[in-house]
Motif scaffolding. Structure first.
Motif, PDB file in Angstrom:
ATOM      1  N   TYR A 193       0.833  -1.203   0.000  1.00  0.00           N
ATOM      2  CA  TYR A 193       0.000   0.000   0.000  1.00  0.00           C
ATOM      3  C   TYR A 193       0.869   1.257   0.000  1.00  0.00           C
ATOM      4  N   LEU A 194       1.878   1.275   0.862  1.00  0.00           N
ATOM      5  CA  LEU A 194       2.737   2.465   0.958  1.00  0.00           C
ATOM      6  C   LEU A 194       3.598   2.645  -0.285  1.00  0.00           C
ATOM      7  N   THR A 195       4.068   1.573  -0.863  1.00  0.00           N
ATOM      8  CA  THR A 195       4.892   1.703  -2.067  1.00  0.00           C
ATOM      9  C   THR A 195       4.050   2.071  -3.290  1.00  0.00           C
ATOM     10  N   SER A 196       2.715   1.980  -3.164  1.00  0.00           N
ATOM     11  CA  SER A 196       1.836   2.405  -4.259  1.00  0.00           C
ATOM     12  C   SER A 196       1.630   3.918  -4.285  1.00  0.00           C
ATOM     13  N   LEU A 197       2.041   4.611  -3.220  1.00  0.00           N
ATOM     14  CA  LEU A 197       1.917   6.070  -3.184  1.00  0.00           C
ATOM     15  C   LEU A 197       2.851   6.708  -4.210  1.00  0.00           C
ATOM     16  N   ASP A 198       2.410   7.783  -4.783  1.00  0.00           N
ATOM     17  CA  ASP A 198       3.246   8.558  -5.704  1.00  0.00           C
ATOM     18  C   ASP A 198       4.179   9.438  -4.871  1.00  0.00           C
ATOM     19  N   HIS A 199       5.449   9.064  -4.810  1.00  0.00           N
ATOM     20  CA  HIS A 199       6.385   9.774  -3.938  1.00  0.00           C
ATOM     21  C   HIS A 199       6.623  11.208  -4.390  1.00  0.00           C
ATOM     22  N   GLU A 200       6.336  11.505  -5.635  1.00  0.00           N
ATOM     23  CA  GLU A 200       6.508  12.876  -6.080  1.00  0.00           C
ATOM     24  C   GLU A 200       5.471  13.811  -5.449  1.00  0.00           C
ATOM     25  N   GLN A 201       4.363  13.240  -4.978  1.00  0.00           N
ATOM     26  CA  GLN A 201       3.330  14.046  -4.336  1.00  0.00           C
ATOM     27  C   GLN A 201       3.527  14.144  -2.827  1.00  0.00           C
ATOM     28  N   LEU A 202       4.529  13.448  -2.286  1.00  0.00           N
ATOM     29  CA  LEU A 202       4.734  13.425  -0.840  1.00  0.00           C
ATOM     30  C   LEU A 202       5.657  14.536  -0.400  1.00  0.00           C
ATOM     31  N   ALA A 203       5.247  15.236   0.660  1.00  0.00           N
ATOM     32  CA  ALA A 203       6.109  16.247   1.270  1.00  0.00           C
ATOM     33  C   ALA A 203       7.167  15.553   2.114  1.00  0.00           C
ATOM     34  N   GLU A 204       8.107  16.343   2.630  1.00  0.00           N
ATOM     35  CA  GLU A 204       9.195  15.761   3.430  1.00  0.00           C
ATOM     36  C   GLU A 204       8.656  15.061   4.665  1.00  0.00           C
ATOM     37  N   ASN A 205       7.674  15.674   5.333  1.00  0.00           N
ATOM     38  CA  ASN A 205       7.081  15.037   6.514  1.00  0.00           C
ATOM     39  C   ASN A 205       6.350  13.743   6.144  1.00  0.00           C
ATOM     40  N   ASP A 206       5.739  13.734   4.970  1.00  0.00           N
ATOM     41  CA  ASP A 206       5.053  12.514   4.527  1.00  0.00           C
ATOM     42  C   ASP A 206       6.048  11.381   4.281  1.00  0.00           C
ATOM     43  N   LEU A 207       7.166  11.708   3.659  1.00  0.00           N
ATOM     44  CA  LEU A 207       8.195  10.697   3.424  1.00  0.00           C
ATOM     45  C   LEU A 207       8.751  10.168   4.741  1.00  0.00           C
ATOM     46  N   ARG A 208       8.927  11.063   5.699  1.00  0.00           N
ATOM     47  CA  ARG A 208       9.397  10.640   7.027  1.00  0.00           C
ATOM     48  C   ARG A 208       8.401   9.684   7.666  1.00  0.00           C
ATOM     49  N   ARG A 209       7.093   9.998   7.529  1.00  0.00           N
ATOM     50  CA  ARG A 209       6.077   9.141   8.137  1.00  0.00           C
ATOM     51  C   ARG A 209       6.019   7.783   7.443  1.00  0.00           C
ATOM     52  N   VAL A 210       6.210   7.776   6.139  1.00  0.00           N
ATOM     53  CA  VAL A 210       6.274   6.494   5.421  1.00  0.00           C
ATOM     54  C   VAL A 210       7.394   5.631   5.997  1.00  0.00           C
ATOM     55  N   HIS A 211       8.559   6.262   6.202  1.00  0.00           N
ATOM     56  CA  HIS A 211       9.703   5.537   6.762  1.00  0.00           C
ATOM     57  C   HIS A 211       9.383   5.019   8.171  1.00  0.00           C
ATOM     58  N   GLU A 212       8.716   5.817   8.982  1.00  0.00           N
ATOM     59  CA  GLU A 212       8.397   5.401  10.347  1.00  0.00           C
ATOM     60  C   GLU A 212       7.398   4.239  10.357  1.00  0.00           C
ATOM     61  N   ILE A 213       6.403   4.316   9.481  1.00  0.00           N
ATOM     62  CA  ILE A 213       5.427   3.223   9.436  1.00  0.00           C
ATOM     63  C   ILE A 213       6.092   1.925   8.974  1.00  0.00           C
ATOM     64  N   LEU A 214       6.927   2.023   7.934  1.00  0.00           N
ATOM     65  CA  LEU A 214       7.625   0.826   7.455  1.00  0.00           C
ATOM     66  C   LEU A 214       8.545   0.252   8.533  1.00  0.00           C
ATOM     67  N   THR A 215       9.248   1.130   9.249  1.00  0.00           N
ATOM     68  CA  THR A 215      10.118   0.673  10.341  1.00  0.00           C
ATOM     69  C   THR A 215       9.306  -0.050  11.410  1.00  0.00           C
ATOM     70  N   PHE A 216       8.151   0.489  11.724  1.00  0.00           N
ATOM     71  CA  PHE A 216       7.301  -0.104  12.769  1.00  0.00           C
ATOM     72  C   PHE A 216       6.822  -1.491  12.343  1.00  0.00           C
ATOM     73  N   VAL A 217       6.237  -1.599  11.132  1.00  0.00           N
ATOM     74  CA  VAL A 217       5.651  -2.883  10.734  1.00  0.00           C
ATOM     75  C   VAL A 217       6.724  -3.945  10.518  1.00  0.00           C
ATOM     76  N   ILE A 218       7.883  -3.540   9.992  1.00  0.00           N
ATOM     77  CA  ILE A 218       8.958  -4.517   9.763  1.00  0.00           C
ATOM     78  C   ILE A 218       9.462  -5.076  11.084  1.00  0.00           C
ATOM     79  N   ASN A 219       9.679  -4.200  12.068  1.00  0.00           N
ATOM     80  CA  ASN A 219      10.188  -4.668  13.361  1.00  0.00           C
ATOM     81  C   ASN A 219       9.157  -5.494  14.121  1.00  0.00           C
TER      82      ASN A 219
END
Length: 553
Positions: free
Chosen positions: A389-415
């Protein structure tokens, strides 16, 4: 031999074949586990590769039924896409012809060696994978043995007058021959055994060539029935796509071959006058032509099967995502909120696994251990769904805070998913070992383990809260828990060795098990801290790159 004993022998041989198939299937799944998707993805990259893989698997397993059952299970679990799976089955059809062609060699002599090697690996192997591969070898040996017994049973009755009369009457109606052979193949779970039986009948002129060809067509049709019946109770129609597709493709081939059975039979007899060999050649030709017809059209065929058998998501399925709305992908901040809500479900599932592990250590309930291990599949499915779901997002439309949140969510679910793997692959097998061997911890040791588990579940609740609030103070508190947990593990280890010296522990096995559990709990806690605390501390600059003191020259 009486009819009763014959039926018992037949049923026992079929049961042995089924059990061997089951051992091969479970052994392969256990041996390759989570890496099976990538292994099959590399091996079955294209249709031709999938076709060759199916042919090789069937030749190795001595049964297209076994290949069909295993491939259907992999497809239903999402490990193999439908197009390569259909190509696998086309290859499996050809693989059975290789077995028939090579069955003149005494392959059953390999059965004792396979079983012996498998038993030695199963009982003596020091690694889990070798243990599981030993199970595979035992299953292969049992399958060869069962096929040999089936052939022996059929051979004993091929000269029976009643059978000659029955087959002589049926040989005048090709459709009856097809249905008869299909029924026999379904009952025997082996098209190889039935085709070899037909070859023997044809060689002794019990049936004419055209009737033998029709019987071969029935054997090819009958072997596609069992995988379909195995999945008949599945609630999701999508899980039936492969067996239905395999059966339909064979049915089309049988209809076309029946329509041309007269001229085709005359052509086959002309090029191969030997009655036994012409049956084997017809079997090979039929499956090769069927593969040539369907391989080029597998993609539209798979789409047709998808429309006929759409996937049904059960509302009560705990592995089904609840919040990943595809429409929200156009609004990143909404999509990120949906992904975060779904990620919290992973924390809930891990909490249930830890609670189940705690209860299993206290009660030793093996059924509870099995149920708890099954929850790891929920973690795997949700983890995959969130990442997709997250990798389906268009990263060109994501702000810096959005990219940070994507990273945090991925870190959470992976761990969280990795913490679940530790519970599934380490913690619960240790609990199972304790139950099987009748081991008991000392009262002090059990209390230490339960206290650490309680602390672990409290840390998980803190991590879930921190994941949503991103509070720096809570992040520091959770990070401090890693130090506290490490100290608790060191204290518990020291206390354990003290009890060991004072001989308050029954066996060395109990000691090793206790230390393994302490290590596993510390590892799970590390994943929980890394899931929620580290991203917050890293963002605020409060996370040091290393705990090692700098060198002072």
């Amino acid at each position: 031999m009486t009819l009763t004993f014959t039926l018992i022998d037949l049923a026992g041989s079929v049961a042995l074949l089924l059990w061997g198939t089951h051992m091969v299937q479970t052994g392969i799944q256990r041996a390759f586990g989570a890496s099976l998707r990538s292994l099959l993805g590399r091996a079955l990259h294209g249709r031709l590769g999938a076709f060759l893989a199916g042919m090789g698997i069937t030749a190795a397993l001595q049964s297209s039924t076994a290949t069909g059952l295993m491939t259907a299970g992999f497809t239903a679990g999402g490990l193999v896409e439908l197009v390569p799976a259909l190509a696998v089955m086309l290859g499996a059809n050809v693989g059975t012809t290789l077995i028939v062609q090579l069955m003149s060699f005494n392959v059953v002599t390999a059965s004792p060696a396979l079983i012996l090697a498998g038993v030695l690996m199963f009982r003596k192997a020091s690694t889990t994978r070798a243990h599981d591969l030993g199970r595979v070898l035992i299953g292969l040996g049992l399958m060869l043995l069962a096929l040999h017994q089936l052939l022996g049973l059929f051979t004993d009755y091929e000269d029976a007058p009643s059978l000659r009369m029955l087959l002589g009457a049926a040989s005048t109606v090709p459709l009856v021959d097809v249905l008869l052979a299909a029924g026999l193949t379904w009952a025997a779970h082996s098209s190889v055994a039935i085709v070899l039986f037909i070859m023997s009948l044809s060689a002794q002129n019990v049936v004419p060539p055209d009737a033998a060809f029709a019987l071969v067509l029935g054997a090819n049709l009958g072997t596609a029935i069992n995988p379909l019946l195995e999945g008949a109770t599945a609630s999701d129609p999508a899980s039936k796509r492969l067996p239905v597709g395999n059966l339909l493709s064979r049915a089309v081939g049988v209809v076309l071959a029946l329509a041309a059975i007269g001229p085709l039979g005359r052509f086959m007899v002309t090029i191969e006058p030997d009655n036994a060999r012409v049956v084997a050649d017809f079997h090979t030709l039929f499956n090769l032509v069927l593969a040539c017809l369907f391989l080029p059209v597998l993609s539209p065929y798979a789409r047709l099967l998808g429309r006929l058998l759409p996937q049904r998501a059960a509302p009560t399925d705990p592995s089904r995502p609840l919040y990943l709305d595809p429409a929200a992908l156009q609004i990143p901040m909404v999509a990120l909120g949906n992904a975060a809500r779904e990620a919290l479900r992973l924390a809930d599932v891990l909490g249930d696994m830890l609670a189940g592990a705690r209860a299993a250590l206290v009660d030793g309930d093996r059924k509870l251990i099995v149920e708890t291990r099954q929850r790891d599949d929920i973690l795997d499915h949700l983890n995959t769904a969130i990442k997709t779901y997250l990798t389906s997002l268009d990263h060109e439309q994501l702000a810096e805070n959005d990219l940070r949140r994507v990273h945090e969510i991925l870190t959470f679910v992976i761990n969280i998913e990795q913490a679940g793997d530790v519970v599934d692959l380490n913690l619960l097998p240790h609990a199972t070992k304790r139950v099987k061997r009748g081991l008991a911890f000392s009262k002090e040791g059990e209390a230490e383990l339960l206290a650490m588990l309680d602390r672990l579940m409290a840390n998980l609740r803190t991590a879930a809260s921190l994941f949503m609030t991103e509070d720096t103070r809570a992040a520091r508190m959770l990070a401090d828990e890693k130090v506290t947990f490490r100290e608790a593990e060191s204290t518990a280890t020291a206390s354990h060795f003290e009890r060991l010296r004072s001989r308050r522990i029954d066996t060395a096995q109990t000691s090793a098990l206790h230390l393994d559990l302490l290590r596993d709990l510390k590892l799970i806690n590390s994943h929980i801290v890394a899931a929620a605390a580290y991203p917050v501390l890293e963002r605020t600059g409060a996370l040091l790159p290393s705990r090692i003191a700098a060198n002072e020259m």
